[in-house]
Design an enzyme around this catalytic site. Sequence first.
Site, PDB file in Angstrom:
ATOM      1  N   HIS A  48      26.474 -54.373  75.663  1.00 33.08           N
ATOM      2  CA  HIS A  48      27.069 -55.691  75.439  1.00 33.08           C
ATOM      3  C   HIS A  48      28.023 -55.683  74.252  1.00 33.08           C
ATOM      4  O   HIS A  48      28.934 -56.500  74.189  1.00 33.08           O
ATOM      5  CB  HIS A  48      25.970 -56.719  75.210  1.00 33.08           C
ATOM      6  CG  HIS A  48      25.330 -57.143  76.476  1.00 33.08           C
ATOM      7  ND1 HIS A  48      26.038 -57.687  77.516  1.00 33.08           N
ATOM      8  CD2 HIS A  48      24.058 -57.091  76.898  1.00 33.08           C
ATOM      9  CE1 HIS A  48      25.231 -57.953  78.509  1.00 33.08           C
ATOM     10  NE2 HIS A  48      24.016 -57.595  78.162  1.00 33.08           N
ATOM     11  N   CYS A  65      35.085 -58.464  97.316  1.00 35.97           N
ATOM     12  CA  CYS A  65      34.584 -59.115  96.106  1.00 35.97           C
ATOM     13  C   CYS A  65      33.824 -58.157  95.181  1.00 35.97           C
ATOM     14  O   CYS A  65      33.260 -58.570  94.190  1.00 35.97           O
ATOM     15  CB  CYS A  65      33.723 -60.326  96.441  1.00 35.97           C
ATOM     16  SG  CYS A  65      32.259 -59.902  97.381  1.00 35.97           S
TER      17      CYS A  65
HETATM   18  C1  PEP Z   1      28.847 -55.850  95.743  1.00 35.96           C
HETATM   19  O1  PEP Z   1      27.823 -55.244  96.068  1.00 35.96           O
HETATM   20  O2  PEP Z   1      29.978 -55.314  95.745  1.00 35.96           O
HETATM   21  C2  PEP Z   1      28.774 -57.269  95.336  1.00 35.96           C
HETATM   22  C3  PEP Z   1      29.863 -57.977  95.116  1.00 35.96           C
HETATM   23  O3  PEP Z   1      27.525 -57.811  95.174  1.00 35.96           O
HETATM   24  P1  PEP Z   1      26.621 -57.610  93.848  1.00 35.96           P
HETATM   25  O4  PEP Z   1      27.488 -56.865  92.854  1.00 35.96           O
HETATM   26  O5  PEP Z   1      26.212 -58.952  93.412  1.00 35.96           O
HETATM   27  O6  PEP Z   1      25.496 -56.780  94.383  1.00 35.96           O
END
Ligand code: PEP
Length: 589
Positions: free
Chosen positions: A203, A523
């Site tokens: 962090h 994402c």
């Molecule tokens: C991923 O797995 O790329 C995702 C966006 O979900 P998390 O990072 O919350 O597992």
Amino acid sequence: MAEPARRERRLRGIPVSPGIGIGPVFTAEEKEAPIVRRRIQAADTAAETSRLDAAVAQSRAQLLKLRARLAILPEDSQTEIAPLLEAYVQMLSGSRLLRGARQRVAEALVSAETALGDACEEIVAALLALPGDAAGRRRRAEEVREITRRVVRNLTRTPFRSFASLPAGAVLVAEGLRPADAALLEPAKLAGVLTEEGGTDGHTAILLRALGVPAVLGVPGLIAAVRSAAAVTLDGSSGDVVINPGSAARAAARRGIMAYAKERQRLAQLRRLPAVTRDGTLIELAANLELPAELPLIARSGAVGIGLLRTEFLFMNREALPDEDDQAETYRTIVEAMGGDPVTIRALDWGGEKEIEALTNAGLVPEARDANPALGLRGIRLLLRQPELFETQLAAILRAAVAGPVRILLPMVSALSELREAREHLERTARRLRRIGARIPEELPPLGIMVETPGAALAADALAQEADFFAIGTNDLAMYALAVDRGEAAVATLYDPLHPAVLRLIQFTAEAALRFHVPVSVCGEMAADPRLTPLLVGLGLRQFSMSASAVPRVKQAVRALDIEEASRLARTVMGHSDPERIRALILGA
Ligand code: PEP
Ligand code: MG
């Protein structure tokens, strides 16, 4: 006799916060606040508990003051710091740490600091013993230790490190630096930070990045080397450190400072400009949200909507589960704050490294962790196993969906049957709400899936027939495709989102989505790396969701892009199967 010129020396550490610094060395050491083990009399437990409560209240006030200080930081910096301070503050209200400490004072008859230290070490040992995401667990353990140190310092009245005498323009050099110390630094007065300990994961690194202070951590031999140093330069992008820089090294540092300042100015101006390619194609850049504290920053980041609202935060750091009203209120606040921009709410993704005490307390998850939690009862699997948990969340989302456009996203889907079953739960929940006269939208929100397992990616054509949208989670997709736990240092070099296997899974998913006209976004962290934007756009992807602070850089990459060129790049890259060659084509490395 004239003093001999001090010898220039070069060291290298871990670059954690970009920017170039040059300045005199300032070393700030801090007196330890050791825990002296002490027993107390049974008659003194009430007084000792009040002492603990007073120190907790004092620590809380200090953290709230730090949080208030956030307002003076640049917006993208606030986005990174706020969640950390939030985690600290939450640990000071009804956490397992405080419950454990109070119980020890009352039952083991030990002093408040002894009790707190023991409770802390028990939690840390349990955290570190969990399987999966080693880096995440270490970070969480460090958070627990950090908050313990703060309360102990207040209990023992040991002064905190002071930066009051830090001269303007100096480079702070320390053996280690706690995140809360880093949050106290005045970025405008500081040329940079160097430490012998620490690394990218921690962090402290996140905070220094957030503050915009150039920093290199984990520099071996640093403290011995700066002992007689007058000045130092550091490069927070390369990790290079020059002790006693000569005139050439100083001139290079000054040039670097100018270039970096210009670059930042340009990025700030980009916020108001649209994310369109040179040939006029609109690319949607949305934000990922993990804590409501990030909300105002997202709204101002230039992101359009929330592409991934991780709802785990609502379930963490509390003893009981949030009920339907609690959840509906939180989702509604977020949807309203986005002022008509779409919000994609992901159903609870429990499992892997995510420990949620309230779920254990409610008896909804097994006490003993699976041997292989990443392959166990994660995401949608738990939700389908615990319909009440799932339908409570769906009901809350449906009620919030009257406040603005909402989409519902299912985590860790690997089979079509899971999507079908989830849809039945959604429809049943909607019927129940309508029966009792609750306000929900006429038309149910789109129901989409995370494509983050190789199974889902390779079945994307089948899933596309029934999913209303796809969100490609490249973090898990890369992990599962390559069978590499990102948190495991021993295999960290094998975690490669540019591995042809990962790229082919993304390509297959994107093509299936385009063929069946299913909206598709990315994402995972790949979406936040502007160096990968041309390839992803070239693969046909037009929607991305990332942390708010990444939006300007990705927007810059989008605005420099030509769709034809991007498609050509993607074709070339996908024609290769050698990861080194692919890396060279994309990163120029
Ligand atoms: C991923 O797995 O790329 C995702 C966006 O979900 P998390 O990072 O919350 O597992
Ligand atoms: Mg995931």
